[in-house]
Design an enzyme around this catalytic site. Structure first.
Site, PDB file in Angstrom:
ATOM      1  N   ASP A   1       6.227   3.351  -2.649  1.00 27.00           N
ATOM      2  CA  ASP A   1       6.334   1.910  -2.829  1.00 27.00           C
ATOM      3  C   ASP A   1       7.790   1.476  -2.949  1.00 27.00           C
ATOM      4  O   ASP A   1       8.222   0.509  -2.327  1.00 27.00           O
ATOM      5  CB  ASP A   1       5.556   1.486  -4.080  1.00 27.00           C
TER       6      ASP A   1
ATOM      7  N   TRP B   1       3.180  -2.757  -3.207  1.00 24.18           N
ATOM      8  CA  TRP B   1       2.729  -2.217  -1.920  1.00 24.18           C
ATOM      9  C   TRP B   1       1.682  -1.136  -2.123  1.00 24.18           C
ATOM     10  O   TRP B   1       0.760  -1.000  -1.309  1.00 24.18           O
ATOM     11  CB  TRP B   1       3.923  -1.687  -1.129  1.00 24.18           C
ATOM     12  N   ASP B   2       1.797  -0.362  -3.184  1.00 23.35           N
ATOM     13  CA  ASP B   2       0.779   0.648  -3.475  1.00 23.35           C
ATOM     14  C   ASP B   2      -0.580  -0.008  -3.715  1.00 23.35           C
ATOM     15  O   ASP B   2      -1.603   0.434  -3.178  1.00 23.35           O
ATOM     16  CB  ASP B   2       1.168   1.452  -4.717  1.00 23.35           C
ATOM     17  N   PHE B   3      -0.605  -1.037  -4.541  1.00 23.94           N
ATOM     18  CA  PHE B   3      -1.879  -1.667  -4.860  1.00 23.94           C
ATOM     19  C   PHE B   3      -2.450  -2.437  -3.673  1.00 23.94           C
ATOM     20  O   PHE B   3      -3.666  -2.462  -3.457  1.00 23.94           O
ATOM     21  CB  PHE B   3      -1.728  -2.577  -6.081  1.00 23.94           C
TER      22      PHE B   3
ATOM     23  N   GLY C   1      -3.897   0.211  -1.448  1.00 20.81           N
ATOM     24  CA  GLY C   1      -5.162   0.701  -1.977  1.00 20.81           C
ATOM     25  C   GLY C   1      -6.306  -0.249  -1.694  1.00 20.81           C
ATOM     26  O   GLY C   1      -7.408   0.166  -1.296  1.00 20.81           O
TER      27      GLY C   1
END
Length: 414
Positions: A130, A163-165, A168
């Site tokens: 991220d 960006w990770d969430f 996901g």
């Protein structure tokens, strides 16, 4: 927790944030999510912050409602068990590289309807996180005080691994799309979602990429002001900071009425020849003069009075809170049906736990479930999914290929 996906089982071999989030969202909708980890814990098992006993609160929350199997994934036998488990289940979520032992070719052998979803770094196989894709996106050089020098101003990184969430959440959607396709055609699917593509694709979808190309350069820094509309942080007489956002005529009228600033606004309209009630453009262009009017009014009243007036008028605003304040706020947490009672967390620490963000009024949301202890479901899953007998499982445990629950205490990694 809802039971919408109660007929779906997913094997997850994940670490860090994006990939575990896929399983978390599916588990909150009722899917059986079987997380497979290295004995002693994977790369994210001890991520900050930890309790005094060494339990990771991040891991605990990203893995709620999942089952846990602990295998020696460094051994050929442990890896083969993971492959067999994924193949037998039919759905795999992972962020291991495609050329790893969990390649789609390996898990789909003899299983043409296999679905594998892989969270990647960049589309060309390079590693990314991220924090690094955010650096490439341009956003850190777009934020910060507007008076910072363009040539020498430092980037401003965001604290939230957004960006990770986002990745996901998008992966959970992509996985469900693949499952839907299989239900219609019987076809399996290999799905790859690069974190970097989610970031730069979001830049494009938001219109920011087209904007930069059209203007032939970068957008200037605006501090806390909203781009293209009226909005910023203001301070009340008693020192409370709050955000006001105006993107519609209704929000504009509500703010003007609540603050009692119709007269100075009218005077500014006469001076500039600009009409503000229906024009985002005009409000944005003359934002500094409007900000001064709003701050002048806000600075003469305490926040409690301002909040009451803004609420009554229907304005869009919110007070700035520290994250600790937000975590203990009755409106945000205590009285919010999103949160349920604390389950029996592995950490032993009791705190509010989030249900599914989606609210289905026709269905009752079950209470949040705890994360598993590492290896808690090893015997159950290997028996049910692979048909292994107790003697076979016992032999695997004795030889260190499989491990059971670490409930009695954290173990040092081998």
């Amino acid at each position: 927790m809802y039971d919408l996906l109660s007929d779906l089982s997913i094997v997850e071999v994940s670490s860090f944030v994006a990939s575990p989030t896929v399983g978390l969202y599916c588990a909150q909708m009722g899917a059986e999510v079987i997380r497979v980890d290295q004995i002693g814990g994977g790369l994210d098992y001890d991520r900050y912050m930890q309790t005094a006993e060494g339990r990771s609160l991040a891991w605990e929350n990203l893995n709620r409602a999942k089952k846990s199997v602990a295998l020696d994934l460094r051994s050929a036998e442990g890896r083969e068990l993971a492959v067999e488990l994924a193949r037998a289940t039919g759905q795999l979520v992972t962020n291991l590289p495609e050329k790893s032992f969990l390649s789609h070719a390996a898990v789909s052998e003899g299983r043409p309807d296999m679905i594998s979803l892989r969270v990647m770094g960049w589309h060309d196989g390079r590693q990314a996180m991220d924090f690094t894709v955010n650096a490439a996106s341009g956003y850190p050089l777009m934020t910060g005080p507007e008076d910072w020098d363009v040539a020498t101003a430092p980037p401003v990184n965001q604290v939230l691994p957004a960006w990770d969430f986002i990745t996901g959440a998008y992966c959970a959607f992509a996985l469900m799309a693949a499952v839907h396709l299989r239900s219609r055609t019987g076809e399996g699917a290999e799905v790859r979602v690069p974190l970097g593509d989610v970031a730069i694709g979001t830049v494009a979808n938001s219109g920011a990429m087209a904007e930069m190309l059209y203007r032939g350069g970068d957008r200037p820094r605006l501090g806390n002001a909203i781009w293209g509309a009226l909005g910023r942080d203001f301070t009340s007489r008693d020192g409370k900071r709050f955000m006001v956002a105006v993107l519609t005529p209704k929000q504009w009228t509500a703010m003007v009425d609540a603050l009692g600033i119709a007269q100075p606004v009218a005077a500014l309209e006469t001076k500039t020849g600009a009409e503000f009630a229906k024009s985002d453009h005009n409000r944005f262009v003359h934002r500094d003069a409007l900000f001064a009017i709003v701050q002048g009014a806000a600075g003469q009243r305490d926040y409690a009075d301002l909040a009451q007036a803004l609420t009554r008028a229907g304005a869009t605003f919110e007070r700035y809170r520290t994250m600790h304040e937000a975590s203990t706020d009755p409106e945000l947490v205590g009285d919010n049906p999103l949160f349920g009672p604390s389950p029996a967390n592995p950490s032993g620490f009791a705190y509010p736990a989030a249900r599914s963000f989606a609210n289905l009024p026709a269905r009752e949301a079950a209470d949040p479930r705890p994360a598993p202890y590492l290896g808690q479901h090893s015997e159950e899953v290997l028996s049910q999914r692979l048909g292994l007998g107790s003697g076979q499982i016992g032999d695997l445990i004795d030889r260190g290929v499989v491990d059971t629950s670490d409930q009695t205490g954290l173990r040092k990694r081998p």
